[in-house]
Design an enzyme around this catalytic site. Structure first.
Site, PDB file in Angstrom:
ATOM      1  N   GLU A  26      53.506 -34.832  25.498  1.00 18.04           N
ATOM      2  CA  GLU A  26      53.671 -34.054  26.807  1.00 18.04           C
ATOM      3  C   GLU A  26      52.246 -33.019  27.143  1.00 18.04           C
ATOM      4  OE1 GLU A  26      55.484 -33.977  29.337  1.00 18.04           O
ATOM      5  OE2 GLU A  26      56.299 -35.865  28.485  1.00 18.04           O
ATOM      6  N   HIS A  70      50.057 -40.429  30.109  1.00 13.25           N
ATOM      7  CA  HIS A  70      51.154 -41.247  29.154  1.00 13.25           C
ATOM      8  C   HIS A  70      50.965 -42.806  28.913  1.00 13.25           C
ATOM      9  CE1 HIS A  70      53.974 -37.991  28.194  1.00 13.25           C
ATOM     10  NE2 HIS A  70      54.332 -37.869  29.642  1.00 13.25           N
ATOM     11  N   HIS A 112      49.186 -36.721  34.791  1.00 14.88           N
ATOM     12  CA  HIS A 112      50.120 -36.649  33.917  1.00 14.88           C
ATOM     13  C   HIS A 112      50.717 -38.058  33.430  1.00 14.88           C
ATOM     14  CE1 HIS A 112      53.254 -34.584  31.165  1.00 14.88           C
ATOM     15  NE2 HIS A 112      53.953 -35.697  31.568  1.00 14.88           N
ATOM     16  N   GLU A 113      51.337 -38.446  34.248  1.00 13.15           N
ATOM     17  CA  GLU A 113      52.068 -39.840  33.978  1.00 13.15           C
ATOM     18  C   GLU A 113      51.215 -40.798  33.556  1.00 13.15           C
ATOM     19  OE1 GLU A 113      55.422 -40.107  33.824  1.00 13.15           O
ATOM     20  OE2 GLU A 113      55.501 -37.869  34.188  1.00 13.15           O
TER      21      GLU A 113
HETATM   22 ZN    ZN Z   1      55.390 -36.395  30.656  1.00 20.43          ZN
END
Ligand code: ZN
Length: 267
Positions: free
Chosen positions: A194, A140, A136-137
């Site tokens: 997100e 980004h 997830h990170e």
């Molecule tokens: Zn996030």
């Protein structure tokens, strides 16, 4: 219609069927005034400073088991990163663990990853779950959400015209960039960002052979932790990452897109 035409139609429809993309679909960032190289350099400096500060406070965690575990998971996810950002091949990836109760993790532009012991301990993360959060990170960073955020911050903070930024980056001081880089990891991202980071995380994990459904358990654990914290101090990660039903539903809806990738890599 002759046979040749029919054959061509058949071939082209086949090509279309084959070209149907596997995996998730995400949006590209649009507001990217600052060049990627500037953003990555600045983020790298911020990351270096943070690691030096952690080292001085004896908080740069060297527990070989935990650090090696994080680095191994990163090594498995990273080869798939170029699917979302071809420049990632040139990134100087780093992974460090900081001893802190803070329930947090991030990946700065250019692949600078940090996990805090708080997130490993409080959530008792399995490898699949670590891969999910790390993915997830990394998502980004690959989708350049930090770069977009820094571009916005610089444009807003220094109050000079957008044209001036584009034409002459010399006007943007190192301090201003540093401030923007800090904000890039401390402020919550937009909900759509997100969602997209969740989707990239699912695909990276699946392609690396980590069980993508672990994303669901991560967010359930997060939400339990947040309920336990009540009105007190909510975990830091949750202030930037709301763990709610909508998020979990979205992840579940996208699992069928990545499960075939996982099945191929199943360990
Ligand atoms: Zn996030």
């Amino acid at each position: 219609m002759n046979l040749l035409l029919l054959a061509l139609l058949f071939v082209s429809s086949n090509v279309i069927a084959q070209a149907k993309p596997e995996g998730v679909e995400v949006r590209k960032s649009s507001f990217l005034l600052l060049p990627a190289s500037t953003v990555e350099r600045s983020a790298g400096q911020q990351y270096g400073q943070l690691m030096r500060a952690a080292q001085q406070k004896n908080a740069l965690n060297r527990d070989p088991e935990q650090v090696q575990r994080l680095r191994r998971i990163a090594r498995e996810l990273i080869p798939h990163a170029t699917r979302f950002n071809p420049n990632a091949t040139k990134w100087q990836w780093e992974v460090n663990l900081i001893s802190s109760k803070s329930v947090n993790a991030f990946c700065m532009p250019g692949g600078k990853i940090a996990f805090f012991t708080g997130i490993l301990d409080a959530l008792q993360l399995t490898d699949d779950e670590v891969a999910s959060i790390m993915g997830h990170e990394i998502g980004h960073a690959l989708l350049e959400h930090g770069r977009a955020r820094m571009s916005e911050q610089v444009a807003k903070n220094i109050g000079i015209s957008i044209a001036a930024i584009v034409l002459n980056l010399g006007q943007v001081s190192t301090e201003e960039l540093a401030q923007a880089a800090n904000l890039a990891v401390s402020l919550p991202y937009a909900r759509s960002q997100e969602t997209d980071a969740d989707l990239v995380g699912l695909e990276l994990a699946a392609r690396a052979g980590y069980y993508p459904r672990a994303a669901v358990s991560v967010w359930k654990k997060m939400s339990q932790l947040s309920q336990k914290a009540g009105k007190g101090q909510p975990p830091q990660f949750l202030s930037t990452h709301p763990a709610n039903e909508a998020r979990i539903k979205q992840i579940e809806a996208n699992l069928p897109r990545v499960m075939p990738l996982f099945e191929k890599e199943r360990r």
